[in-house]
Design an enzyme around this catalytic site. Structure first.
Site, mmCIF file in Angstrom:
data_model
loop_
_atom_site.group_PDB
_atom_site.id
_atom_site.type_symbol
_atom_site.label_atom_id
_atom_site.label_comp_id
_atom_site.label_asym_id
_atom_site.label_seq_id
_atom_site.Cartn_x
_atom_site.Cartn_y
_atom_site.Cartn_z
ATOM 1 N N LEU A 96 0.824 -1.212 0.000
ATOM 2 C CA LEU A 96 0.000 0.000 0.000
ATOM 3 C C LEU A 96 0.858 1.262 0.000
ATOM 4 C CD1 LEU A 96 -2.807 -1.097 2.493
ATOM 5 C CD2 LEU A 96 -2.896 -1.033 -0.014
ATOM 6 N N GLU A 138 4.834 -7.772 6.361
ATOM 7 C CA GLU A 138 4.484 -6.752 7.356
ATOM 8 C C GLU A 138 5.531 -6.654 8.459
ATOM 9 O OE1 GLU A 138 2.341 -4.658 6.500
ATOM 10 O OE2 GLU A 138 1.503 -5.878 4.887
ATOM 11 N N HIS A 141 8.344 -4.530 7.411
ATOM 12 C CA HIS A 141 8.085 -3.090 7.583
ATOM 13 C C HIS A 141 8.553 -2.613 8.953
ATOM 14 C CE1 HIS A 141 5.940 -1.508 4.108
ATOM 15 N NE2 HIS A 141 5.141 -2.566 4.079
#
Length: 173
Positions: A96, A138, A141
């Site tokens: 995203l 994730e 990140h």
């Protein structure tokens, strides 16, 4: 609950390792709820706190496709991979924070993750397939790593240039 703005690469906040969550409080639970709403709205299957400008070890994910069954939102505070298979798998990944850019990334096919849930309980679960890819993406990140960091320098540079152009266009409105 409210939608949060998603940072677009390149942004220095996306490249920083995140601080652990020492204790859960209502503000962090609200952040997790906002992140889930933001992820579903985007739409995406995962979102990490640094993507909404918060330097905390928190991710949310839900890899259930609509046609597969009811949603299965997961909120993970301080997630860590505690075991990974030797077997590897390759999935096309997107992000995203790097809209409309996709690339094949190879990762362990299965991982076991330990985390603290929204209620403060310690949880552990093994993931495979899209879930394994997503949870690793994730957690990356939280360590300041983007999926494009696995690509060749040239591919990474091309995508970064596209994102810089996108940010300039959005700034002009």
């Amino acid at each position: 609950m409210s939608l949060r703005s998603i940072l677009i690469h390149p942004d220095p906040r996306l490249k920083k390792a995140c601080d652990p969550v020492p204790d859960l409080d209502d503000e962090l639970r609200r952040l997790a709820d906002d992140m889930l709403e933001t992820m579903y709205d985007a739409p995406g299957v995962g979102l990490a706190a640094p993507q909404v400008g918060v330097n905390r070890r928190l991710i949310v994910l839900d890899c259930v496709r609509e046609e597969e069954g009811p949603p299965r939102p997961l909120i993970m505070f301080n997630p860590e991979v505690i075991a990974a298979s030797d077997e590897r798998s390759t999935h096309e990944e997107g992000c995203l924070s790097i809209p409309e850019q996709y690339a094949e990334v190879e990762r362990p096919a299965e991982v076991t993750v330990r985390w603290m849930d929204r209620g403060g309980a310690e949880r552990e679960e093994s993931f495979a397939g899209l879930w394994a890819t997503c949870v690793q993406h994730e957690i990356d990140h939280l360590n300041g790593v983007l999926f494009i960091d696995y690509l060749t320098p040239l591919k990474r540079q091309l995508i970064t240039r596209k994102m810089q152009k996108l940010k300039r266009e959005r700034a002009r409105g």
